[in-house]
Design a protein around this motif. Structure first.
Motif, mmCIF file in Angstrom:
data_model
loop_
_atom_site.group_PDB
_atom_site.id
_atom_site.type_symbol
_atom_site.label_atom_id
_atom_site.label_comp_id
_atom_site.label_asym_id
_atom_site.label_seq_id
_atom_site.Cartn_x
_atom_site.Cartn_y
_atom_site.Cartn_z
ATOM 1 N N LYS A 1 112.532 67.805 39.451
ATOM 2 C CA LYS A 1 111.731 68.515 38.460
ATOM 3 C C LYS A 1 111.072 67.502 37.532
ATOM 4 N N PHE A 2 109.878 67.838 37.047
ATOM 5 C CA PHE A 2 109.202 66.936 36.121
ATOM 6 C C PHE A 2 109.939 66.902 34.787
ATOM 7 N N ASN A 3 110.093 65.704 34.249
ATOM 8 C CA ASN A 3 110.828 65.524 32.995
ATOM 9 C C ASN A 3 110.124 66.236 31.848
ATOM 10 N N GLU A 4 110.870 67.037 31.108
ATOM 11 C CA GLU A 4 110.300 67.763 29.981
ATOM 12 C C GLU A 4 109.827 66.830 28.873
ATOM 13 N N SER A 5 110.341 65.593 28.863
ATOM 14 C CA SER A 5 109.925 64.626 27.845
ATOM 15 C C SER A 5 108.439 64.281 27.957
ATOM 16 N N LEU A 6 107.851 64.545 29.129
ATOM 17 C CA LEU A 6 106.427 64.269 29.332
ATOM 18 C C LEU A 6 105.556 65.137 28.428
ATOM 19 N N CYS A 7 106.112 66.248 27.988
ATOM 20 C CA CYS A 7 105.344 67.181 27.163
ATOM 21 C C CYS A 7 104.968 66.590 25.817
ATOM 22 N N ASN A 8 105.673 65.552 25.404
ATOM 23 C CA ASN A 8 105.385 64.928 24.110
ATOM 24 C C ASN A 8 104.191 63.987 24.176
ATOM 25 N N ASP A 9 103.783 63.623 25.378
ATOM 26 C CA ASP A 9 102.646 62.724 25.568
ATOM 27 C C ASP A 9 101.477 63.548 26.117
ATOM 28 N N ILE A 10 100.668 64.103 25.209
ATOM 29 C CA ILE A 10 99.588 64.996 25.621
ATOM 30 C C ILE A 10 98.532 64.279 26.452
ATOM 31 N N HIS B 1 94.199 67.229 40.574
ATOM 32 C CA HIS B 1 93.060 67.910 41.180
ATOM 33 C C HIS B 1 92.526 67.209 42.425
ATOM 34 N N VAL B 2 93.047 66.035 42.721
ATOM 35 C CA VAL B 2 92.609 65.338 43.941
ATOM 36 C C VAL B 2 93.605 65.560 45.075
ATOM 37 N N ARG B 3 94.494 66.531 44.885
ATOM 38 C CA ARG B 3 95.506 66.808 45.905
ATOM 39 C C ARG B 3 94.870 67.385 47.157
ATOM 40 N N THR B 4 95.536 67.155 48.274
ATOM 41 C CA THR B 4 95.118 67.730 49.542
ATOM 42 C C THR B 4 96.256 68.590 50.082
ATOM 43 N N HIS B 5 96.006 69.290 51.169
ATOM 44 C CA HIS B 5 96.998 70.187 51.750
ATOM 45 C C HIS B 5 98.272 69.423 52.117
ATOM 46 N N GLY B 6 99.386 69.959 51.670
ATOM 47 C CA GLY B 6 100.676 69.366 52.013
ATOM 48 C C GLY B 6 101.233 68.404 50.972
ATOM 49 N N GLU B 7 100.452 68.066 49.957
ATOM 50 C CA GLU B 7 100.944 67.173 48.905
ATOM 51 C C GLU B 7 101.638 68.000 47.823
ATOM 52 N N ASP B 8 102.869 68.374 48.124
ATOM 53 C CA ASP B 8 103.614 69.291 47.263
ATOM 54 C C ASP B 8 103.841 68.740 45.868
ATOM 55 N N ILE B 9 104.043 67.430 45.766
ATOM 56 C CA ILE B 9 104.324 66.848 44.457
ATOM 57 C C ILE B 9 103.125 66.981 43.523
ATOM 58 N N LEU B 10 101.911 66.945 44.089
ATOM 59 C CA LEU B 10 100.721 67.131 43.275
ATOM 60 C C LEU B 10 100.520 68.605 42.924
ATOM 61 N N GLU B 11 100.954 69.489 43.803
ATOM 62 C CA GLU B 11 100.916 70.921 43.489
ATOM 63 C C GLU B 11 101.837 71.208 42.312
ATOM 64 N N GLU B 12 103.008 70.573 42.335
ATOM 65 C CA GLU B 12 103.973 70.761 41.254
ATOM 66 C C GLU B 12 103.468 70.147 39.949
ATOM 67 N N SER B 13 102.823 68.982 40.058
ATOM 68 C CA SER B 13 102.307 68.332 38.859
ATOM 69 C C SER B 13 101.182 69.155 38.237
ATOM 70 N N PHE B 14 100.391 69.827 39.085
ATOM 71 C CA PHE B 14 99.327 70.690 38.564
ATOM 72 C C PHE B 14 99.913 71.866 37.788
ATOM 73 N N ALA B 15 100.896 72.530 38.375
ATOM 74 C CA ALA B 15 101.522 73.684 37.721
ATOM 75 C C ALA B 15 102.209 73.271 36.424
ATOM 76 N N PHE B 16 102.920 72.144 36.473
ATOM 77 C CA PHE B 16 103.650 71.649 35.306
ATOM 78 C C PHE B 16 102.695 71.272 34.174
ATOM 79 N N SER B 17 101.688 70.469 34.478
ATOM 80 C CA SER B 17 100.768 69.985 33.443
ATOM 81 C C SER B 17 99.915 71.115 32.879
#
Length: 263
Positions: free
Chosen positions: A92-101, A112-128
């Motif tokens: 899971k993405f560290n919640e501490s990242l939220c302090n660095d806008i 946004h440069v993710r391609t099909h199958g790059e799950d970690i970038l899908e997760e980073s998009f949802a998280f951010s």
């Protein structure tokens, strides 16, 4: 009688109700039709831009020299695995990242440069996205403007020069900024804007500016000036055909019209 003429004659006397759309006037009117490039101003811009370009190059070279192995440093960013450093043991993405806008904003743009199958970038998009939306109402300007704008339209889904104009105003509000880069950006933008106005003066048609924005999405660089004009004229002609279908022709006419185009 030719087939097409026969079809037309069958309903010439019928009452025709056309689906004419009530389009609002162009925002730009005909202001670009009479534009004339001021060569003296353009030459002055070019002269100063060349000076600023050299200063900017020196600054960049100095920054690169401070990196021990620039090749390795840049290449590692080509792999999405680098984002794993921002995750905890459970993935899971560290919640501490939220302090660095600003860091969170960079993570959002990179996703946004993710391609099909790059799950970690899908997760980073949802998280951010979730955390930027939560933080946006509480941020101060200009960061609040930058975050709000990014959530509406990411850099990777925009026309480069339109985004350039927006971020020049954002950067100008920053407490710490580089005046050389700011001046360079403004002059470069103004010079290119003059070129675009000159190109638009060669395309005399209603809605020319709207068509021109499509062109900028294909050829954003100034060295493609001739391509800007050629593609803009092509889009203008295509739009006439498209508007005829959408906002003028009736079905019987369009059947004949379509047959003619296909042939």
């Amino acid at each position: 009688m030719a087939p097409a003429a026969a079809v037309m004659s069958n309903y010439e006397e019928e009452q025709i109700v056309r689906p004419v759309a009530d389009f609002s006037p162009s925002l730009w009117g005909d202001r670009f039709h009479s534009f004339s490039l001021d060569n003296k101003v353009a030459e002055k811009y070019v002269e100063e831009i060349e000076t600023l370009k050299e200063q900017t190059r020196s600054m960049l070279m100095h920054s690169i020299a401070s990196i021990s192995n620039p090749k390795t440093t840049w290449l590692q960013y080509l792999s999405p695995k680098i984002f794993s450093r921002f995750q905890d043991a459970n993935g899971k993405f560290n919640e501490s990242l939220c302090n660095d806008i600003k860091g969170l904003l960079n993570l959002y743009e990179a996703s946004h440069v993710r391609t099909h199958g790059e799950d970690i970038l899908e997760e980073s998009f949802a998280f951010s996205t979730a955390h930027l939306e939560s933080a946006a109402p509480h941020l101060k300007s200009p960061l609040s403007k930058q975050v709000t704008h990014a959530l509406e339209q990411s850099l990777h889904k925009s026309i480069p020069r339109v985004e350039t104009r927006y971020f020049i105003s954002i950067y100008e509000e920053e407490e710490v900024k580089n005046d050389v880069l700011l001046r360079f950006a403004k002059l470069d933008f103004n010079l290119l804007q003059m070129l675009h106005k000159q190109e638009l003066s060669e395309v005399s048609r209603n809605r020319a500016v709207e068509c021109y924005f499509w062109t900028m999405g294909v050829y954003a660089e100034p060295q493609y000036s001739q391509a800007h004009v050629m593609l803009n004229k092509t889009i203008a002609m295509i739009s006439i055909v498209d508007d005829t279908f959408d906002a003028y022709g009736i079905v019987k006419e369009l059947e004949v019209y379509t047959d003619a185009i296909q042939r």
